[in-house]
Design an enzyme around this catalytic site. Structure first.
Site, PDB file in Angstrom:
ATOM      1  N   ASP A  29     -33.393  64.633 -30.779  1.00  0.00           N
ATOM      2  CA  ASP A  29     -32.804  65.098 -29.397  1.00  0.00           C
ATOM      3  C   ASP A  29     -33.419  66.566 -28.316  1.00  0.00           C
ATOM      4  O   ASP A  29     -33.140  66.401 -27.679  1.00  0.00           O
ATOM      5  CB  ASP A  29     -31.222  65.157 -29.484  1.00  0.00           C
ATOM      6  N   ASP A  78     -34.855  66.647 -25.097  1.00  0.00           N
ATOM      7  CA  ASP A  78     -34.464  67.820 -24.233  1.00  0.00           C
ATOM      8  C   ASP A  78     -35.745  68.712 -23.479  1.00  0.00           C
ATOM      9  O   ASP A  78     -35.830  68.311 -22.106  1.00  0.00           O
ATOM     10  CB  ASP A  78     -33.545  67.912 -24.454  1.00  0.00           C
ATOM     11  N   LYS A  86     -23.755  33.760 -23.555  1.00  0.00           N
ATOM     12  CA  LYS A  86     -23.562  34.109 -22.401  1.00  0.00           C
ATOM     13  C   LYS A  86     -22.740  36.169 -21.980  1.00  0.00           C
ATOM     14  O   LYS A  86     -21.413  36.056 -22.710  1.00  0.00           O
ATOM     15  CB  LYS A  86     -22.487  32.813 -21.582  1.00  0.00           C
ATOM     16  N   ARG A  92     -26.033  40.171  -7.447  1.00  0.00           N
ATOM     17  CA  ARG A  92     -25.764  38.855  -7.335  1.00  0.00           C
ATOM     18  C   ARG A  92     -25.328  37.967  -5.694  1.00  0.00           C
ATOM     19  O   ARG A  92     -25.987  37.680  -5.162  1.00  0.00           O
ATOM     20  CB  ARG A  92     -25.258  37.788  -8.309  1.00  0.00           C
ATOM     21  N   LYS A 133     -18.083  27.156 -22.551  1.00  0.00           N
ATOM     22  CA  LYS A 133     -17.029  28.488 -22.705  1.00  0.00           C
ATOM     23  C   LYS A 133     -16.842  28.640 -24.241  1.00  0.00           C
ATOM     24  O   LYS A 133     -15.664  27.325 -24.545  1.00  0.00           O
ATOM     25  CB  LYS A 133     -16.089  28.574 -21.560  1.00  0.00           C
ATOM     26  N   CYS A 167       9.943  65.966 -29.848  1.00  0.00           N
ATOM     27  CA  CYS A 167      10.482  66.787 -29.973  1.00  0.00           C
ATOM     28  C   CYS A 167      11.834  67.232 -29.566  1.00  0.00           C
ATOM     29  O   CYS A 167      12.537  67.835 -29.112  1.00  0.00           O
ATOM     30  CB  CYS A 167       9.720  68.133 -29.301  1.00  0.00           C
ATOM     31  N   CYS A 210       5.728  70.914 -27.669  1.00  0.00           N
ATOM     32  CA  CYS A 210       6.756  69.374 -28.771  1.00  0.00           C
ATOM     33  C   CYS A 210       4.844  69.435 -30.143  1.00  0.00           C
ATOM     34  O   CYS A 210       3.800  69.562 -29.648  1.00  0.00           O
ATOM     35  CB  CYS A 210       5.794  68.316 -27.646  1.00  0.00           C
TER      36      CYS A 210
HETATM   37  S1  IVH Z   1     -29.032  31.522 -16.982  1.00  0.00           S
HETATM   38  C1  IVH Z   1     -29.724  30.404 -14.027  1.00  0.00           C
HETATM   39  N1  IVH Z   1     -27.583  33.308 -20.061  1.00  0.00           N
HETATM   40  O1  IVH Z   1     -23.931  33.747 -16.011  1.00  0.00           O
HETATM   41  C2  IVH Z   1     -28.352  30.339 -14.112  1.00  0.00           C
HETATM   42  N2  IVH Z   1     -26.885  33.823 -17.647  1.00  0.00           N
HETATM   43  O2  IVH Z   1     -22.525  31.461 -14.456  1.00  0.00           O
HETATM   44  C3  IVH Z   1     -29.053  30.601 -15.512  1.00  0.00           C
HETATM   45  N3  IVH Z   1     -24.854  34.882 -17.928  1.00  0.00           N
HETATM   46  O3  IVH Z   1     -24.041  34.880 -13.267  1.00  0.00           O
HETATM   47  C4  IVH Z   1     -28.571  31.633 -16.166  1.00  0.00           C
HETATM   48  N4  IVH Z   1     -25.434  35.302 -19.760  1.00  0.00           N
HETATM   49  O4  IVH Z   1     -25.506  36.232 -14.732  1.00  0.00           O
HETATM   50  C5  IVH Z   1     -28.145  32.781 -18.577  1.00  0.00           C
HETATM   51  N5  IVH Z   1     -27.070  34.489 -21.622  1.00  0.00           N
HETATM   52  C6  IVH Z   1     -27.338  33.716 -20.133  1.00  0.00           C
HETATM   53  C7  IVH Z   1     -26.007  34.436 -19.445  1.00  0.00           C
HETATM   54  C8  IVH Z   1     -26.015  34.701 -18.279  1.00  0.00           C
HETATM   55  C9  IVH Z   1     -24.630  36.179 -18.760  1.00  0.00           C
HETATM   56  C10 IVH Z   1     -24.568  34.982 -16.389  1.00  0.00           C
HETATM   57  C11 IVH Z   1     -25.307  35.122 -15.534  1.00  0.00           C
HETATM   58  C12 IVH Z   1     -25.202  34.585 -14.559  1.00  0.00           C
HETATM   59  C13 IVH Z   1     -23.342  33.649 -15.264  1.00  0.00           C
HETATM   60  C14 IVH Z   1     -23.939  31.679 -14.449  1.00  0.00           C
END
Ligand code: IVH
Length: 749
Positions: A31, A35, A113, A134, A310, A411, A438
């Site tokens: 580090d 620096d 995801k 976005r 999900k 206390c 305390c």
């Molecule tokens: S691919 C065009 N891969 O999830 C859509 N999206 O609901 C293809 N996200 O806003 C998306 N992890 O930013 C993709 N491994 C992943 C992801 C991912 C998170 C987010 C993405 C998007 C949202 C879609």
């Protein structure tokens, strides 16, 4: 080497080490070396403002606040993704792909995801041109300055790179960093963030990129937006491109061409995602071939070639057995839910923070209730809500005051109620123990003082701190400096637990450990710089970066206690409040008539003038946003409190005098105060030298000197090579010393 070449070399070197550290987790240099290179680049950039580059690694610390964000159109719309919630729906998706593409074997990839904030990054010629949120999918906020502060987000790409590349990915806050941030906020009586995604979104919305730089954000890429100058065929090609350009890539990833393969990947990821250091909420399944993606296209909302599975959020009912109260270092009383143990997202949970009294009241949480528990952001155990139907008879609303009988559980001193911040327009009620002595506060203060980031004292964890306070040997951290080896060796710790679960006699701390601790206490006197001491003192809102900023502005602790800078910052905040109040434009209190309006305008202008003066007084120090009005007020309050005064007296009695390791005098004092060998000297260069003049110019400037074009009464030295007639004559006439190249070099040594 020319300054521009040197600057470019340092920039790519620093970006490479940044990548090795943050992306590849295999640093090659210490580090301190990083620096040093960073400071060298900073100095050179300061001397050559014409070579400025917004993507220089030095810009990662953030810059001046913006008025607002600009809007940008995305080169390709940022679509959403269709969610599915069951394995059957995943199979449906795969079958749909088979039908639409007219073949059985379809290669897909499966990856996490990430639960962050979607971001688009546009690189031109390998350099970050801009980055955006976005937004509505077509247009987003341009947040480049904020994104630049994210260490794992590359500002420049490793070669070879396409001429234009738009990368899509997630900005997120890693779980541990999120937990730490919330702890700090809770200690400071600030509203905590509900989960890492909210913390990330809240951070990216800030207009002051310097504050963003303080928050530990990270970036991972997961998609391609637009691109020019390169053709890719598949997800595999895309990942190779990310790797070769050194852009962080989303892992783990599975590739399969069967529907069973997809199901086993999402099941496996369901387990593994809980071990990832950041929050994920699903599995994204994507077709690998880019031509198949193009063939399938998208609806107006989402592509047809991808789907997000999900994972069900884990929420379980359990019983709230009790509410206990924790006493923090600052005296804040935090209610904690004692739960019947329940297994949630891979661990057993038996306690969950209830944040503050308002949190309990808003949800009407009562002891004996059955509550729904989850892990916020899959890390922080939290009570979601009460299952009111299951409420047993005879419960009553929870009141901190009644529960504690109005006294601190540690206390027994009276507790005080403060409504100190607001959430959704309502005040957040917190309770505090106001007794400076305390014991729980003392224990928390002691562990904070001794922790690694503070004075780093060996062997002083929470259990030892408790015993030191219980035994009366230590009431406040500075008492550590008067500990004697014998009494410390004899300190009784908790009974050692035998394997049978029975207790033996209490153990002593022992000579060996006592000696280690005493040595480390003594070492800290000489070794630990001022910034660590300030942090160790645990003043509210004074975290690590504020401490570093304080030690940049002051040399010693007494300097901070009498700091004019802090007083000016707090005065400025007072004046600003007053200015807003008296302003004739104040909508809550408009002037009643013209006479009042003009009187108030006068007062307002006078206040503005005073503020301007105060601002000018401290402008040279360039105080960072770490030391704002709240921090300054807290510091002033600490040093003028009884407790603070006693601390400083004891500090002096003990002969402690930690010094700043990063003290920077005011720029106007700098030239006189520094030890730069050529500080304050003006040079003129003439004649033919053995190296180009620009090299000597750079050497002189690096040594703190100035170079001017003509000899005058202000010239300190003439650096003269062969020839150089007229300037030499003038120097002779004015009595200016003439130096040879060797003489200059020896001066620089
Ligand atoms: S691919 C065009 N891969 O999830 C859509 N999206 O609901 C293809 N996200 O806003 C998306 N992890 O930013 C993709 N491994 C992943 C992801 C991912 C998170 C987010 C993405 C998007 C949202 C879609």
């Amino acid at each position: 080497m020319s300054p521009s070449k040197k600057i470019n070399e340092l920039r790519s070197l620093l970006e490479r080490h940044n990548r090795l550290y943050y992306v590849e987790a295999r640093p090659e240099i210490a580090d301190a070396e990083y620096d040093r290179l960073f400071r060298e680049l900073e100095t050179l950039e300061h001397q050559h403002p014409e070579l400025d580059d917004p993507n220089s690694p030095t810009r990662r610390v953030g810059g001046a606040p913006l008025e607002g964000f600009k809007q940008v159109n995305h080169p390709v719309p940022m679509l959403s993704i269709d969610d599915v919630f069951t394995e059957e729906e995943v199979l449906d998706f795969y079958q749909r792909l088979q039908k639409n593409l007219g073949r059985k074997s379809i290669t897909v990839s499966i990856e996490p995801k990430i639960d962050g904030v979607a971001t688009s990054l546009v690189y031109r010629d390998g350099s970050l041109a801009y980055g955006a949120t976005r937004g509505d999918g077509l247009t987003g906020d341009e947040i480049t300055a904020n994104l630049r502060t994210i260490p794992s987000l590359p500002l420049t790409l490793k070669t070879p790179f396409p001429a234009m590349l738009e990368i899509r990915g997630e900005v997120f806050m890693p779980n541990k960093a999120f937990a730490r941030l919330n702890e700090e906020r809770e200690e400071a009586g600030l509203q905590t963030f509900a989960n890492p995604r909210n913390a990330t979104a809240g951070t990216l919305k800030q207009l002051d990129s310097r504050s963003v730089a303080k928050r530990p954000l990270s970036f991972i890429a997961h998609g391609l937006g637009a691109m020019e100058g390169l053709d890719l065929l598949s997800e595999g090609d895309f990942r190779s491109l990310l790797n070769s350009c050194s852009i962080p890539c989303n892992e783990p990833v599975w590739t399969t061409d069967t529907s069973n393969g997809v199901l086993s990947a999402i099941r496996e990821l369901g387990q593994r995602r809980l071990e990832l250091p950041y929050a994920t909420d699903g599995a994204v399944i994507k077709i690998a071939s880019l031509s198949d993606r193009a063939a399938l296209g998208a609806t107006s909302r989402a592509p047809r070639w991808a789907v997000a599975f999900k994972y069900p959020p884990e929420q379980k009912p359990t019983r709230l057995l009790d509410i206990t109260i924790q006493v923090g270092r600052s005296g804040i009383l935090t209610p904690v839910a004692e739960l019947e143990p329940v297994s949630l997202s891979a661990t057993t949970v038996s306690r969950a923070t209830l944040h503050n009294e308002s949190f309990i009241h808003d949800r009407d949480i009562r002891i004996g209730d059955t509550v729904l528990a989850h892990k916020s952001g899959e890390i922080i155990p939290e009570v979601l809500k009460v299952i009111t139907e299951d409420r047993p008879p005879g419960t009553k609303p929870f009141s901190m005051e009644e529960h504690l009988q109005g006294t601190c559980p540690a206390c027994n001193s009276p507790i005080a109620r403060r409504a100190n911040s607001e959430s959704k327009g309502r005040p957040v009620v917190t309770w505090w123990c106001e007794n400076p002595l305390c014991p729980n506060k003392a224990v928390a203060a002691l562990t904070h003082f001794a922790q690694r980031k503070a004075l780093d004292l060996d062997g002083l964890g929470e259990s030892v701190a408790i015993k030191l306070v219980e035994s009366g040997m230590v009431k406040s951290p500075l008492d550590l400096f008067s500990l004697r080896i014998q009494e410390l060796s004899d300190l009784l710790l908790d009974p050692a637990r035998l394997q049978t679960g029975e207790s033996s006699k209490p153990r002593r701390f022992g000579e060996k450990k006592a000696q280690l601790l005493i040595d480390s206490i003594n070492d800290s006197k000489a070794d630990q710089p001022l910034s660590r001491w300030i942090f160790a003192m645990g003043i509210p809102q004074i975290g690590e970066s504020a401490s570093r900023e304080l030690s940049r502005l002051h040399k010693t602790l007494p300097d901070i206690s009498s700091s004019k800078i802090l007083r000016t910052i707090s005065l400025l905040a007072d004046l600003e409040e007053e200015r807003k109040e008296v302003s004739p434009q104040n909508k809550d209190r408009p002037p009643l008539d013209d006479a009042e309006r003009s009187a108030r305008k006068k007062l307002h202008d006078a206040l503005k003038e005073r503020m301007q003066k105060a601002e000018e007084e401290i402008a040279d120090y360039e105080v960072s946003s770490d030391i704002g009005a709240v921090a300054s007020r807290n510091l002033i309050a600490f040093f003028s409190s009884q407790h603070g005064k006693e601390f400083m007296q004891q500090f002096e009695r003990l002969g402690l005098c930690p010094e700043s390791a990063n003290f920077l005098p005011r720029p106007s004092e700098a030239s006189a105060a520094t030890e730069m060998p050529l500080a304050g000297k003006t040079f003129v260069i003439t004649g033919t030298l053995s190296q180009p003049r620009s090299i000597y110019k750079e050497m002189i400037e690096q040594g703190g000197g100035k170079v001017s074009g003509s000899v005058s009464g202000n010239t300190s030295y003439l650096l003269a090579g062969e020839g150089g007639g007229s300037k030499r004559d003038k120097a002779d006439k004015l009595g200016v010393d003439i130096l040879s190249e060797d003489q200059l070099i020896s001066m620089l040594k």
